[in-house]
Write an enzyme that holds these catalytic residues in place. Structure first.
Site, PDB file in Angstrom:
ATOM      1  N   GLN A   4      10.843   1.426  -6.113  1.00  0.00           N
ATOM      2  CA  GLN A   4      11.633   0.711  -7.127  1.00  0.00           C
ATOM      3  C   GLN A   4      12.523   1.687  -7.903  1.00  0.00           C
ATOM      4  OE1 GLN A   4      11.445  -2.497  -7.085  1.00  0.00           O
ATOM      5  NE2 GLN A   4      12.865  -2.897  -8.751  1.00  0.00           N
ATOM      6  N   GLU A  36     -12.056   2.448   6.347  1.00  0.00           N
ATOM      7  CA  GLU A  36     -13.322   2.974   5.799  1.00  0.00           C
ATOM      8  C   GLU A  36     -13.830   2.069   4.671  1.00  0.00           C
ATOM      9  OE1 GLU A  36     -13.782   7.180   5.644  1.00  0.00           O
ATOM     10  OE2 GLU A  36     -12.074   7.512   6.995  1.00  0.00           O
TER      11      GLU A  36
END
Lengths: 379, 255
Positions: free
Chosen positions: A336, A363
Site C-alpha cells: 500500500q 506447519e
C-alpha cells in the site's frame, strides 16, 4: 531479565546480514521469478556452519542454541523467505526428530550428513486427504522380514525434490488411529521412493515443493524412528519446534517489509514532500514496527524456552500465530505504501506479500495455532 | 614460518550515524561499532599467510575498555590470540599516541616477523599508525600494499600508487599497511564465532606499560555536511544546455 543477545549471537547476526547482502539479495528476485532452488547458496550455508546450528559438534552441528538458529532464519528470510524455509525445514523438521528420537547409529548415519549440509532434509507428513487432520493419513508401513514396506503419497513436501533424507510418517496399525502412526527415516536412494508433481506456488517459489510417492518403498527395519505407534507424537513435537522456525521466517519477511517501507516513503515525493511526511504513512510504519517488535519478542522467547528445557508448545504456537499474521498484514501495508509500484514484479514488497501468506498456513494454520494455545490454557 | 601481528581499531559504524537535518548534529546514541574496514583486510591477509606458510597470528588493538566487545569479532576471523591494550583515556587517541602504545607493547613482549595494518581507519583515516609504528620499532615499512608474498626471509609487495604499481622487496621483520583490494575478508563461520570466546586474550593496562597518556586531541564539535537537492530537471536536447548553464550560474556554481 536480559533483553540483550550474547556477543556470539550478535556476531552471528552480523555475519548473516553480510552473507545475505553478498549472496542472497542480488538473486532473491530472480530465483523467485524462475522458481529456482538456490543450490549454490545452500552449499554456502553449510560452509558457514548454519545447516546444523542447534546440534552438538560431535554430530557435525555448530553446537549453538535454538535462538541462534532463529536469528539465522530471520535474517535469511529478510532477504529471501525461500532460503529461510529451506533451512528451517531442514533443521527443525528433518534433523530435530533424528536428534531427539534417533538411536546413536541413526544419528551417526543420518544426522551427521544433515548437519554438515551434505544432505538436505525433508519432512513428509501431509497427504492429499490429511492436512491439519494428520492422523487421517493413509500411507502404510508393513514389516516384511528385516524391512518395512511403505506405500502411499505425501504431498506439499518442502525440499521434496532436493532432499537426501526424508522423515516419513506412515500407519503401522490403521485401527489405532493416531496411535497407529510411526515415523521412519527414508534415504533418497531407497527403492520405491519417487518425486512426483512439483507445485507451482504463489510465494516462496525458490523453495522446492513436490509430491513424494512411495510405492513398495523398502527401508531397513532399523530406520524406524522411536517406537512403532510413536509417530504422531514425534510429528507434533517436531512441529512445535518447526513453528519457532516459521515464526522467525515470518519475522524476517515482516522486517523486510518495514525496511522497504521506511526507505521508499522517505524517497517518494508527492505534493512536493516525501510521503513519509504524511501521518497516514507514519502510522502504518509505527504499527508495523510495533507489531514486529512484539513478534520478535514472542519468537525469541519461544526459542529461549526451548533452549532452557522449558515447555514451549504454547509459546511456539503464539509466536508463529502472531509473527505470521504480522507478516501478512504488514507486507500488504508495505505494498500500500509503495502504491502502484508495490504491485509490480521487481519491487521487493510484491514478493514479500506473496511470501508472507504461507506462514499463516504451513506447519499448522493460524487456526491450528489458536487450537494449540487454547488447548494449553483450557485443559 | 612467519609470526604475524595484525593491528585493528574498533570504530563507530558510520552506517548507523544519523543526522538531525535542522541542527546538523550527529545522533550517535544508537550507533554500533565494528572493526575498521581496512583492518579486516589486514586480519584476513595475516590469516591467509598463515594458512599458506604456517606460523602464528596475533591480533592487537588499542582502545577504551568498551572495545572489549571487539575481541570475539576479531578472534572469530582467525587469529589465535589477542592483545587488548585498554584504558579509559584511550577513547580519543592521536595516531602518534596509538603508535607509541603499540610499540611499547610489541617491544619486549612479542616476537614477530611481519606486522600487517590497514592503510587507514574508517573514522579518521589519518594513515599514520602503521608507518609511525614501523619507525618506532626500527623496521622497514610499505604502505598502499595490494599484493603480498612471503619469500624466505623477505616479503615481496606491490604498492598501488596514483601513477602506477611499485614492486618492492623488504627484509623481515617488516610492517605493511594494506588496501581493501588486497583480499575479500571471509565471513566467519558459526563454529569460528563460538570458538573465539575460548581463545586467550591478554589484557594490558596503561600501568603495565609505564606510559602516561594525556588527551591532546579535543573534539570541539562535529557537524554534518549537508547536501541540498534543488530537484531541477532538464531535457537532453541541444537547446537545453543553455538552461543548465543558466541554472548553474543562478546557483553560483559557476561564474
Amino acid at each position: 531479565m536480559d533483553f540483550r543477545l550474547t556477543e556470539e549471537q550478535e556476531l552471528l547476526r552480523n555475519s548473516v546480514r553480510e552473507f545475505t547482502q553478498q549472496y542472497l539479495e542480488p538473486i532473491a528476485g530472480e530465483i523467485d521469478e524462475e522458481g529456482r532452488y538456490p543450490a549454490e547458496v545452500v552449499a554456502k550455508l553449510a560452509e558457514m556452519d548454519w545447516m546444523g546450528i542447534p546440534y552438538p559438534q560431535e554430530y557435525g552441528g555448530a553446537g549453538a542454541d535454538y535462538l541462534s538458529y532463529c536469528i539465522v532464519v530471520e535474517e535469511l528470510s529478510r532477504a529471501c523467505a525461500s532460503t529461510g524455509i529451506i533451512l528451517s525445514v531442514h533443521t527443525s523438521l528433518a534433523s530435530w526428530p533424528i536428534f531427539q528420537f534417533g538411536t546413536e547409529e541413526q544419528k551417526k548415519k543420518y544426522l551427521v550428513p544433515l548437519c554438515k549440509g551434505e544432505k538436505i532434509g525433508s519432512f513428509c507428513l501431509t497427504e492429499p486427504g490429511a492436512g491439519t487432520d494428520a492422523a487421517a493419513g493413509t500411507t502404510t508401513a508393513v514389516l516384511d522380514g528385516d524391512e518395512y514396506v511403505l506405500n502411499g503419497t505425501k504431498h506439499f513436501i518442502t525440499n521434496g525434490p532436493v532432499a537426501g533424507i526424508y522423515i516419513v510418517f506412515a500407519m503401522t496399525d490403521k485401527s489405532k488411529g493416531a496411535k497407529g502412526m510411526s515415523a521412519f527415516i527414508v534415504p533418497r536412494e531407497a527403492p520405491g521412493l519417487k518425486v512426483g508433481k512439483h507445485e507451482n506456488k504463489m510465494g516462496i517459489r525458490a523453495s522446492q515443493t513436490a509430491e513424494i510417492i512411495l510405492k513398495d518403498c523398502r527401508i531397513p527395519k532399523e530406520n524406524l524412528l522411536g517406537q512403532e505407534g510413536q509417530g504422531y507424537r514425534i510429528a507434533m513435537q517436531t512441529l512445535d519446534g518447526g513453528r519457532i522456525g516459521v515464526a522467525a521466517q515470518a519475522l524476517g519477511i515482516a522486517q523486510a517489509a518495514l525496511d522497504e517501507s521506511v526507505k521508499y516513503s522517505k524517497e517518494r515525493v508527492q505534493f512536493g514532500k516525501p510521503i513519509s511526511a504524511n501521518q497516514a504513512i507514519q502510522w502504518m510504519i509505527a504499527n508495523m514496527a510495533t507489531d514486529i517488535a512484539a513478534a520478535r519478542f514472542l519468537t525469541y522467547y519461544a526459542a529461549w524456552c526451548k533452549d532452557q528445557g522449558l515447555p514451549y508448545s504454547k509459546e511456539a504456537a503464539m509466536a508463529k500465530l502472531f509473527a505470521a499474521e504480522t507478516a501478512s498484514r504488514h507486507t500488504s501495508k508495505a505494498v500500500q505504501i509503495h502504491g502502484g509500484y508495490g504491485y509490480i514484479k521487481g519491487y521487493k514488497v510484491e514478493r514479500l506479500m506473496r511470501d508472507a501468506k504461507i506462514t499463516e498456513i504451513y506447519e499448522g494454520t493460524s487456526e491450528v495455532q489458536r487450537m494449540v494455545i487454547a488447548g494449553n490454557l483450557l485443559r | 614460518m612467519p609470526r604475524i601481528i595484525t593491528c585493528y581499531k574498533w570504530v563507530k559504524d558510520e552506517a548507523d550515524i544519523k543526522v538531525d537535518t535542522s541542527s546538523r548534529q550527529l545522533t550517535l546514541d544508537r550507533v554500533g561499532y565494528k572493526i575498521s574496514d581496512y583492518d579486516r583486510n589486514a586480519i584476513e591477509e595475516a590469516v591467509r599467510m598463515q594458512e599458506q606458510h604456517g606460523g602464528s597470528v596475533i591480533a592487537v588493538t588499542v582502545g577504551p575498555p568498551s572495545a572489549k566487545q571487539s575481541l570475539k569479532d576479531a578472534l572469530s576471523r582467525g587469529p589465535e590470540e589477542a592483545y587488548f591494550i585498554n584504558d579509559p583515556s584511550f577513547a580519543e587517541l592521536e595516531p602518534a599516541q596509538t603508535a607509541a602504545i603499540l610499540a611499547a607493547v610489541i617491544k619486549g613482549r612479542l616476537e614477530y616477523d611481519l606486522i600487517i595494518c590497514g592503510e587507514g581507519s574508517s573514522d579518521l583515516y589519518a594513515q599514520q599508525v602503521g608507518p609511525r609504528l614501523a619507525e618506532l620499532l626500527g623496521i622497514p615499512c610499505a604502505t598502499y600494499v595490494n599484493k603480498l608474498a612471503l619469500e624466505g626471509t623477505r616479503i615481496n609487495v606491490e604498492r598501488k600508487l596514483d601513477d602506477g604499481i611499485e614492486k618492492i622487496s623488504l627484509p623481515l621483520p617488516a610492517l605493511v599497511t594494506v588496501l581493501p583490494d588486497i583480499n575479500t575478508p571471509r565471513l566467519p563461520g558459526l563454529k569460528q564465532v563460538l570458538a573465539a570466546g575460548k581463545k586467550p586474550v591478554h589484557n594490558i593496562g596503561l600501568k603495565d606499560l609505564g606510559l602516561t597518556c594525556e588527551v591532546t586531541l579535543n573534539t570541539t564539535g562535529i557537524l554534518a555536511a549537508t547536501m541540498e537537492r534543488r530537484r531541477l530537471r532538464f531535457g537532453a536536447g541541444n537547446e537545453d544546455i543553455r538552461k543548465v548553464v543558466d541554472a548553474l550560474l543562478k546557483e553560483g556554481v559557476i561564474a
